[in-house]
Design a protein around this motif. Structure first.
Motif, PDB file in Angstrom:
ATOM      1  N   ASP A  29      34.808  14.157  77.893  1.00 18.70           N
ATOM      2  CA  ASP A  29      33.505  13.483  77.902  1.00 18.70           C
ATOM      3  C   ASP A  29      33.137  12.990  76.508  1.00 18.70           C
ATOM      4  N   ALA A  30      33.380  13.809  75.495  1.00 13.74           N
ATOM      5  CA  ALA A  30      33.062  13.416  74.120  1.00 13.74           C
ATOM      6  C   ALA A  30      33.901  12.215  73.689  1.00 13.74           C
ATOM      7  N   ALA A  31      35.201  12.251  73.987  1.00 11.69           N
ATOM      8  CA  ALA A  31      36.089  11.145  73.611  1.00 11.69           C
ATOM      9  C   ALA A  31      35.711   9.864  74.349  1.00 11.69           C
ATOM     10  N   ASP A  32      35.463   9.987  75.645  1.00 12.62           N
ATOM     11  CA  ASP A  32      35.115   8.806  76.445  1.00 12.62           C
ATOM     12  C   ASP A  32      33.769   8.219  76.029  1.00 12.62           C
ATOM     13  N   SER A  33      32.801   9.076  75.724  1.00  9.96           N
ATOM     14  CA  SER A  33      31.477   8.598  75.289  1.00  9.96           C
ATOM     15  C   SER A  33      31.577   7.866  73.953  1.00  9.96           C
ATOM     16  N   ALA A  34      32.332   8.429  73.034  1.00 18.24           N
ATOM     17  CA  ALA A  34      32.521   7.758  71.740  1.00 18.24           C
ATOM     18  C   ALA A  34      33.187   6.402  71.935  1.00 18.24           C
ATOM     19  N   ALA A  35      34.161   6.352  72.834  1.00 17.75           N
ATOM     20  CA  ALA A  35      34.862   5.090  73.093  1.00 17.75           C
ATOM     21  C   ALA A  35      33.915   4.028  73.639  1.00 17.75           C
ATOM     22  N   VAL A  36      33.043   4.419  74.552  1.00 12.29           N
ATOM     23  CA  VAL A  36      32.085   3.462  75.123  1.00 12.29           C
ATOM     24  C   VAL A  36      31.188   2.895  74.028  1.00 12.29           C
ATOM     25  N   LEU A  37      30.659   3.763  73.172  1.00 14.70           N
ATOM     26  CA  LEU A  37      29.806   3.284  72.077  1.00 14.70           C
ATOM     27  C   LEU A  37      30.557   2.350  71.146  1.00 14.70           C
ATOM     28  N   LEU A  38      31.776   2.725  70.790  1.00 15.54           N
ATOM     29  CA  LEU A  38      32.568   1.885  69.888  1.00 15.54           C
ATOM     30  C   LEU A  38      32.877   0.529  70.520  1.00 15.54           C
ATOM     31  N   GLU A  39      33.179   0.515  71.805  1.00 12.84           N
ATOM     32  CA  GLU A  39      33.438  -0.758  72.495  1.00 12.84           C
ATOM     33  C   GLU A  39      32.194  -1.628  72.542  1.00 12.84           C
ATOM     34  N   LEU A  40      31.024  -1.007  72.729  1.00 10.11           N
ATOM     35  CA  LEU A  40      29.770  -1.769  72.750  1.00 10.11           C
ATOM     36  C   LEU A  40      29.532  -2.503  71.432  1.00 10.11           C
ATOM     37  N   TYR A  41      30.035  -1.954  70.361  1.00  9.61           N
ATOM     38  CA  TYR A  41      29.865  -2.566  69.056  1.00  9.61           C
ATOM     39  C   TYR A  41      31.082  -3.358  68.600  1.00  9.61           C
ATOM     40  N   GLY A  42      31.931  -3.717  69.559  1.00  8.14           N
ATOM     41  CA  GLY A  42      32.990  -4.670  69.270  1.00  8.14           C
ATOM     42  C   GLY A  42      34.309  -4.112  68.795  1.00  8.14           C
ATOM     43  N   CYS A  43      34.478  -2.803  68.820  1.00 10.36           N
ATOM     44  CA  CYS A  43      35.752  -2.215  68.409  1.00 10.36           C
ATOM     45  C   CYS A  43      36.720  -2.225  69.587  1.00 10.36           C
ATOM     46  N   GLU A  44      37.993  -2.319  69.284  1.00  8.22           N
ATOM     47  CA  GLU A  44      39.045  -2.114  70.276  1.00  8.22           C
ATOM     48  C   GLU A  44      39.380  -0.628  70.207  1.00  8.22           C
ATOM     49  N   VAL A  45      39.380   0.057  71.356  1.00 11.26           N
ATOM     50  CA  VAL A  45      39.439   1.513  71.347  1.00 11.26           C
ATOM     51  C   VAL A  45      40.560   2.041  72.231  1.00 11.26           C
ATOM     52  N   ALA A  46      41.209   3.086  71.745  1.00 16.47           N
ATOM     53  CA  ALA A  46      42.163   3.872  72.532  1.00 16.47           C
ATOM     54  C   ALA A  46      41.655   5.306  72.529  1.00 16.47           C
ATOM     55  N   VAL A  47      41.857   6.018  73.629  1.00 20.12           N
ATOM     56  CA  VAL A  47      41.380   7.396  73.756  1.00 20.12           C
ATOM     57  C   VAL A  47      42.554   8.310  74.083  1.00 20.12           C
ATOM     58  N   CYS A  48      42.584   9.465  73.418  1.00 23.03           N
ATOM     59  CA  CYS A  48      43.589  10.488  73.693  1.00 23.03           C
ATOM     60  C   CYS A  48      42.887  11.835  73.722  1.00 23.03           C
ATOM     61  N   TYR A  49      43.442  12.759  74.508  1.00 20.36           N
ATOM     62  CA  TYR A  49      42.810  14.058  74.680  1.00 20.36           C
ATOM     63  C   TYR A  49      43.601  15.200  74.050  1.00 20.36           C
ATOM     64  N   ASP A  50      44.661  14.889  73.327  1.00 27.56           N
ATOM     65  CA  ASP A  50      45.425  15.925  72.632  1.00 27.56           C
ATOM     66  C   ASP A  50      46.261  15.280  71.532  1.00 27.56           C
ATOM     67  N   GLY A  51      46.727  16.126  70.621  1.00 27.48           N
ATOM     68  CA  GLY A  51      47.484  15.645  69.470  1.00 27.48           C
ATOM     69  C   GLY A  51      48.788  14.946  69.806  1.00 27.48           C
ATOM     70  N   PRO A  52      49.646  15.538  70.667  1.00 25.65           N
ATOM     71  CA  PRO A  52      50.918  14.882  70.965  1.00 25.65           C
ATOM     72  C   PRO A  52      50.754  13.485  71.581  1.00 25.65           C
TER      73      PRO A  52
END
Length: 140
Positions: free
Chosen positions: A16-39
Motif C-alpha cells: 500500500d505504501a509503495a503503490d500510494s507513493a507511485a500514484v502521487l509521483l505519477e500525478l506530478y509527472g514522474c514515470e514510476v516503477a514499483v517493487c515490493y522487495d530488494g531482489p
C-alpha cells in the motif's frame, strides 16, 4: 524543450505504501516503477534505469541498506539518487543509510513538499527542463 519525466522507482515491502507513493509521483509527472522487495528491485533497476530510488529501510530478505549498496555497485553512465524512506529518524539510522550510500534520509510519513523539493533538485542536477515542484505549484 519538452520536459523528460523523472524516472522514480519505489521499493517498499508494504505494498500500500509503495503503490500510494507511485500514484502521487505519477500525478506530478514522474514515470514510476514499483517493487515490493530488494531482489525484484535489482532486476527492475536494470530494466527501468531509474533516476531516483525511494527505498524502504526495513524490508525482509534484503534490507534497504543492502539494496542501496548493491545499486551503488551498479555501473552506468549517470548517477542514481537513493532516498531512504523509514519510520526510524534516529542518528544511528541516518548514519546507517549514509554508510550504505543513500543520498537522503526521509522519515515516514514522508512530507510531500520536502520530497518534491528534493526531486526538483535532482531534476535540475540532471539538466531537466522543468522540476516537479513547478508542476506541483501549477497543480498538475
Amino acid at each position: 524543450m519538452e520536459a523528460v519525466p523523472l524516472r522514480v522507482m519505489c521499493v517498499d515491502d508494504n505494498q500500500d505504501a509503495a503503490d500510494s507513493a507511485a500514484v502521487l509521483l505519477e500525478l506530478y509527472g514522474c514515470e514510476v516503477a514499483v517493487c515490493y522487495d530488494g531482489p525484484s528491485a535489482l532486476a527492475e533497476a536494470l530494466r527501468f534505469s531509474p533516476d531516483v530510488c525511494l527505498i524502504d529501510f526495513n524490508m525482509p530478505g534484503m534490507s534497504g541498506c543492502e539494496l542501496a549498496e548493491r545499486l551503488r555497485q551498479w555501473r552506468r553512465s549517470r548517477p542514481v539518487f537513493l532516498i531512504a524512506v523509514t519510520a526510524n529518524g534516529t542518528d544511528a539510522a541516518r548514519e546507517m543509510t549514509t554508510t550504505a550510500g543513500f543520498d537522503r534520509h526521509l522519515v515516514k510519513p514522508v512530507d510531500w513538499s520536502e520530497l518534491s523539493a528534493i526531486l526538483s533538485d535532482i531534476e535540475h542536477a540532471l539538466g531537466r527542463a522543468e522540476g516537479v515542484s513547478k508542476r506541483v505549484q501549477r497543480g498538475h
